[in-house]
Design an enzyme around this catalytic site. Structure first.
Site, PDB file in Angstrom:
ATOM      1  N   GLU A  84       0.889  -1.167   0.000  1.00 60.12           N
ATOM      2  CA  GLU A  84       0.000   0.000   0.000  1.00 60.12           C
ATOM      3  C   GLU A  84       0.917   1.204   0.000  1.00 60.12           C
ATOM      4  O   GLU A  84       1.585   1.466   0.997  1.00 60.12           O
ATOM      5  CB  GLU A  84      -0.861   0.026   1.276  1.00 60.12           C
ATOM      6  CG  GLU A  84      -1.760  -1.172   1.457  1.00 60.12           C
ATOM      7  CD  GLU A  84      -2.944  -1.186   0.518  1.00 60.12           C
ATOM      8  OE1 GLU A  84      -3.154  -0.189  -0.191  1.00 60.12           O
ATOM      9  OE2 GLU A  84      -3.634  -2.196   0.485  1.00 60.12           O
ATOM     10  N   CYS A 110      -3.266   8.464   3.632  1.00 61.80           N
ATOM     11  CA  CYS A 110      -2.980   7.943   2.295  1.00 61.80           C
ATOM     12  C   CYS A 110      -4.155   8.181   1.347  1.00 61.80           C
ATOM     13  O   CYS A 110      -3.983   8.231   0.141  1.00 61.80           O
ATOM     14  CB  CYS A 110      -2.657   6.471   2.382  1.00 61.80           C
ATOM     15  SG  CYS A 110      -3.902   5.566   3.292  1.00 61.80           S
TER      16      CYS A 110
HETATM   17  P1  NAP Z   1       8.514   4.603   4.695  1.00 59.89           P
HETATM   18  O1  NAP Z   1       9.757   5.361   4.952  1.00 59.89           O
HETATM   19  O2  NAP Z   1       8.461   3.715   3.519  1.00 59.89           O
HETATM   20  O3  NAP Z   1       8.244   3.781   6.052  1.00 59.89           O
HETATM   21  C1  NAP Z   1       7.143   2.938   6.196  1.00 59.89           C
HETATM   22  C2  NAP Z   1       7.505   1.765   7.083  1.00 59.89           C
HETATM   23  O4  NAP Z   1       8.535   0.993   6.469  1.00 59.89           O
HETATM   24  C3  NAP Z   1       8.055   2.146   8.459  1.00 59.89           C
HETATM   25  O5  NAP Z   1       7.601   1.213   9.398  1.00 59.89           O
HETATM   26  C4  NAP Z   1       9.562   2.032   8.267  1.00 59.89           C
HETATM   27  O6  NAP Z   1      10.248   1.786   9.471  1.00 59.89           O
HETATM   28  C5  NAP Z   1       9.640   0.834   7.355  1.00 59.89           C
HETATM   29  N1  NAP Z   1      10.838   0.745   6.542  1.00 59.89           N
HETATM   30  C6  NAP Z   1      11.646   1.738   6.134  1.00 59.89           C
HETATM   31  N2  NAP Z   1      12.639   1.232   5.358  1.00 59.89           N
HETATM   32  C7  NAP Z   1      12.441  -0.100   5.299  1.00 59.89           C
HETATM   33  C8  NAP Z   1      13.131  -1.177   4.666  1.00 59.89           C
HETATM   34  N3  NAP Z   1      14.213  -0.986   3.928  1.00 59.89           N
HETATM   35  N4  NAP Z   1      12.649  -2.424   4.826  1.00 59.89           N
HETATM   36  C9  NAP Z   1      11.537  -2.643   5.553  1.00 59.89           C
HETATM   37  N5  NAP Z   1      10.851  -1.668   6.179  1.00 59.89           N
HETATM   38  C10 NAP Z   1      11.289  -0.417   6.042  1.00 59.89           C
HETATM   39  O7  NAP Z   1       7.258   5.528   4.570  1.00 59.89           O
HETATM   40  P2  NAP Z   1       6.943   6.872   5.370  1.00 59.89           P
HETATM   41  O8  NAP Z   1       7.582   7.977   4.652  1.00 59.89           O
HETATM   42  O9  NAP Z   1       7.164   6.694   6.819  1.00 59.89           O
HETATM   43  O10 NAP Z   1       5.359   6.884   5.154  1.00 59.89           O
HETATM   44  C11 NAP Z   1       4.699   7.789   4.342  1.00 59.89           C
HETATM   45  C12 NAP Z   1       4.323   7.149   3.037  1.00 59.89           C
HETATM   46  O11 NAP Z   1       3.429   6.089   3.274  1.00 59.89           O
HETATM   47  C13 NAP Z   1       3.599   8.119   2.131  1.00 59.89           C
HETATM   48  O12 NAP Z   1       4.242   8.123   0.912  1.00 59.89           O
HETATM   49  C14 NAP Z   1       2.198   7.550   2.021  1.00 59.89           C
HETATM   50  O13 NAP Z   1       1.616   7.703   0.764  1.00 59.89           O
HETATM   51  C15 NAP Z   1       2.369   6.125   2.330  1.00 59.89           C
HETATM   52  N6  NAP Z   1       1.167   5.588   2.956  1.00 59.89           N
HETATM   53  C16 NAP Z   1       0.369   4.762   2.230  1.00 59.89           C
HETATM   54  C17 NAP Z   1      -0.776   4.218   2.793  1.00 59.89           C
HETATM   55  C18 NAP Z   1      -1.664   3.279   2.018  1.00 59.89           C
HETATM   56  O14 NAP Z   1      -2.511   2.635   2.635  1.00 59.89           O
HETATM   57  N7  NAP Z   1      -1.539   3.162   0.736  1.00 59.89           N
HETATM   58  C19 NAP Z   1      -1.090   4.512   4.116  1.00 59.89           C
HETATM   59  C20 NAP Z   1      -0.263   5.372   4.818  1.00 59.89           C
HETATM   60  C21 NAP Z   1       0.868   5.892   4.225  1.00 59.89           C
HETATM   61  P3  NAP Z   1      10.935   2.996  10.302  1.00 59.89           P
HETATM   62  O15 NAP Z   1       9.855   3.917  10.675  1.00 59.89           O
HETATM   63  O16 NAP Z   1      11.540   2.303  11.453  1.00 59.89           O
HETATM   64  O17 NAP Z   1      11.925   3.607   9.359  1.00 59.89           O
END
Ligand code: NAP
Length: 507
Positions: free
Chosen positions: A256, A295
């Site tokens: 997602e 999101c």
């Molecule tokens: P992110 O950096 O991708 O982080 C999301 C999750 O992934 C966190 O728990 C993070 O852990 C973990 N993570 C980071 N690097 C990783 C890796 N290499 N391997 C495995 N896990 C890893 O995203 P964000 O910037 O926090 O979140 C915002 C984004 O999420 C936005 O772009 C938004 O569109 C999207 N979003 C989508 C939805 C949906 O349902 N489609 C819902 C909400 C948000 P840490 O926090 O420990 O780094």
């Protein structure tokens, strides 16, 4: 300062090494620290697979549903405390925090109810059986049985309670144990939620685990019976999908990711009509609720050229009246962004939009000296590129005029979670829905006669959540559909009475 612990292998364990600090995003005051270093991730996954999995598979759907009911009750009992943590660590107003915590409880309850409806079966009987030869004896039947691995859930920072609950509800009901990893910046709520659930002892040992702090190599440890449901940025999703073990073992992955959700005002709508007012209300809610960190929030507003001036004027006035400030203050309508990283990202996103259009509301950069605050931003863009390609995950929306074919503009977003349409004319709606449906997971049809409509930004447990293309290509929720990610479909081919006897244990 509180030190968050992980709940793995049936125990609460504190990580070692350098911890990350969780802040209050309104004051930048440190609240807690979290580290996953030193935790034996392989052992944690094995404990879930070997202890939680068999225990869950021995239960029927209604018994698994009772676990979800127990989890919802535990969260309900701790509701006030969890709301407080959402305000402190998430930058949520109380109303934003309710959206997360109450959403989690409601989703668990919806799947508890589904468990009751599915009854005592331990797997699903998928569709009708079929006669395969000339004799009715030669028979085929599909079943869907729980996978024998662990469901790893990696969540985004914006919904620490709901994100955990919506994924866990489906996995546990299907019969798979869960290891949940919340985003570190806002992990206080998820951590406390797991504590109250663990203390309530509603789930069998090994059925639920929590990892706080960095993910380390968690996704790289998954095998062919495991599944990984990820919510977050498209970039991280891509990295996970490209992992050698994910490719080699065909690990089932659901992503997602980003989405440039559009709201379209139909050409026949008149300014000041009920439909027009509903459209404005939904846009305003989506820009400001959770400081736009949803999101499903509307990012692009498409309005017919003849209504552009009216919408522009109304939105500028409405957004200008939003009180931004300390989320703990009841008069505040919009709190800060969740982290310093978010602030940086949103400010650079606003600069990108300003470079290809005109700022109508908001202010460049950060508001004030302390805390991660920005003013809600509105941009008018006639011919943009970034507006269709880069999501700004904050209180920012772009106004795009159209003359004849809004769907052609919407699909430049290359796949989204939700598109909302505000129009009464059925011929126009039919055409728009058919043009937009292949590009979206959900289409919201705004109508002023629907009482208490939650708007397009609310994900409901009964309907699917996900979307093609940029949105990650994933699908969650949707009632019974939610289970299929955690179940293996198998075709049984053989003698009809033998198959009928085997299918008896299912629903
Ligand atoms: P992110 O950096 O991708 O982080 C999301 C999750 O992934 C966190 O728990 C993070 O852990 C973990 N993570 C980071 N690097 C990783 C890796 N290499 N391997 C495995 N896990 C890893 O995203 P964000 O910037 O926090 O979140 C915002 C984004 O999420 C936005 O772009 C938004 O569109 C999207 N979003 C989508 C939805 C949906 O349902 N489609 C819902 C909400 C948000 P840490 O926090 O420990 O780094």
């Amino acid at each position: 300062m509180q030190v968050l612990r992980s709940f793995v292998s049936g125990r609460w364990i504190e990580g070692s090494g350098t911890a990350q600090t969780l802040l209050n995003p309104a004051t930048e005051e440190p609240l807690a620290s979290a580290s996953s270093e030193g935790i034996d991730l392989a052992a944690a996954l094995d404990h879930a697979r070997n202890t939680g999995g068999p225990a869950l598979r021995a239960l029927g759907f209604s018994e698994r549903g009772a676990i979800l009911q127990g989890m919802a009750d535990a969260l309900q009992d701790a509701r006030d405390e969890l709301l407080g943590l959402g305000v402190a660590n998430g930058g949520n107003t109380r109303s934003d925090a309710k959206f997360d915590i109450d959403g989690a409880i409601a989703t668990l309850l919806a799947y508890a109810e589904l468990g009751t409806a599915l009854g005592a079966g331990r797997f699903l009987v998928d569709g009708e059986g079929v006669q395969l030869g000339r004799s009715p004896r030669f028979h085929g039947q599909h079943l869907a049985v729980p996978r024998h691995g662990v469901a790893v859930h990696i969540n985004a920072f914006n919904f620490p309670a709901w994100g955990f609950a919506e994924k866990a509800a489906a996995a546990l009901l299907a019969g798979m144990p869960v290891l949940s990893k919340p985003a570190t910046a806002t992990a206080l709520v998820a951590s406390r939620a797991m504590q109250v659930i663990a203390d309530a002892k509603v789930a069998p040992e090994g059925a639920l685990a929590l990892l706080v702090g960095a993910p380390r190599d968690l996704p790289a440890l998954l095998g062919s019976q495991d599944v990984l449901a990820f919510t977050g940025s498209g970039e991280t999703g891509e990295r996970i999908r490209a992992l050698p073990n994910v490719i080699r073992h065909a690990v089932r992955v659901n992503v997602e990711a980003d989405s440039l959700n559009a709201a379209v005002l139909g050409p026949g709508v008149e300014a000041r009509s009920d439909m027009y007012e509903l459209f404005l209300k939904d846009v305003l809610r989506d820009v400001t609720q959770k400081a736009g960190q949803k999101c499903t929030a509307i990012r692009r507003i498409l309005v017919p050229q003849q209504l552009l001036a009216a919408v522009r004027e109304d939105l500028v006035e409405m957004l200008g009246a939003i009180k931004v400030g300390d989320p703990a203050d009841e008069a505040t309508r919009m709190g800060p962004l969740a982290s310093g990283a978010q602030l940086k990202d949103v400010v650079s996103g606003m600069e990108r939009l300003e470079a290809e259009g005109k700022r109508l509301a908001g202010a460049p950069g950060r508001l004030g000296e302390k805390g991660f605050f920005v003013a809600p931003g509105l941009f008018e863009i006639e011919n943009g590129k970034a507006v269709h390609e880069r999501e700004v995950f904050g209180p920012v929306v772009s106004l795009l005029p159209y003359t004849d074919n809004p769907a052609a503009i919407v699909v430049r977003g290359n796949g989204g979670l939700v598109c909302s349409l505000y129009a009464e004319e059925s011929a126009w709606l039919e055409q728009a829905v058919m043009a937009l449906a292949p590009w979206h997971g959900r289409i919201f049809l705004g109508h002023p006669k629907i009482e208490l409509s939650p708007g397009p930004g609310t994900v409901l447990p009964q309907l699917v959540h996900g979307g093609p293309g940029r949105a990650g290509g994933g699908e969650e929720l949707g009632g019974r559909r939610a289970l299929s990610f955690y179940l293996q479909r198998v075709a049984l081919e053989g003698s009809r009475p033998v198959i009928a006897a085997l299918a008896k244990g299912g629903t």
